[in-house]
Design a protein around this motif. Sequence first.
Motif, mmCIF file in Angstrom:
data_model
loop_
_atom_site.group_PDB
_atom_site.id
_atom_site.type_symbol
_atom_site.label_atom_id
_atom_site.label_comp_id
_atom_site.label_asym_id
_atom_site.label_seq_id
_atom_site.Cartn_x
_atom_site.Cartn_y
_atom_site.Cartn_z
ATOM 1 N N VAL A 139 131.145 59.486 90.321
ATOM 2 C CA VAL A 139 132.085 58.393 90.047
ATOM 3 C C VAL A 139 131.540 57.504 88.938
ATOM 4 N N LEU A 140 130.228 57.323 88.888
ATOM 5 C CA LEU A 140 129.634 56.449 87.877
ATOM 6 C C LEU A 140 129.664 57.057 86.478
ATOM 7 N N THR A 141 129.813 58.351 86.369
ATOM 8 C CA THR A 141 129.838 58.983 85.052
ATOM 9 C C THR A 141 131.253 59.224 84.544
ATOM 10 N N SER A 142 132.248 58.754 85.273
ATOM 11 C CA SER A 142 133.615 58.917 84.790
ATOM 12 C C SER A 142 133.882 57.909 83.677
ATOM 13 N N ALA A 201 134.800 54.187 84.676
ATOM 14 C CA ALA A 201 133.643 53.475 85.220
ATOM 15 C C ALA A 201 132.687 53.075 84.101
ATOM 16 N N LEU A 202 132.485 53.948 83.128
ATOM 17 C CA LEU A 202 131.592 53.611 82.019
ATOM 18 C C LEU A 202 132.153 52.486 81.168
ATOM 19 N N ILE A 230 134.132 50.052 82.252
ATOM 20 C CA ILE A 230 133.976 48.825 83.048
ATOM 21 C C ILE A 230 132.535 48.331 82.982
ATOM 22 N N ILE A 231 131.579 49.246 83.090
ATOM 23 C CA ILE A 231 130.165 48.862 83.006
ATOM 24 C C ILE A 231 129.856 48.272 81.631
#
Length: 75
Positions: A49-52, A55-56, A58-59
Amino acid sequence: MFNQRKNKRFSYKPRFQDSNPDSYREELKDGLETKWNEVKGGAKRKGNVLTSLPALIIILVLLFVLIYILDGYMK
């Protein structure tokens, strides 16, 4: 004196070929299609989920906000 070379002809038959070449081609085609479907189906991407991409993004936005806030404290 000026005789040209004739093409050599070979009577080669593959070892594993059936007597009917059409059935061999159909089996080969069916085998390739099933193998392709197996490979294509197994290559589905199961990402974290963090590598989608959302998500990137938003980060990245949160990182810019944090930099802006910390820059305000330094002045």
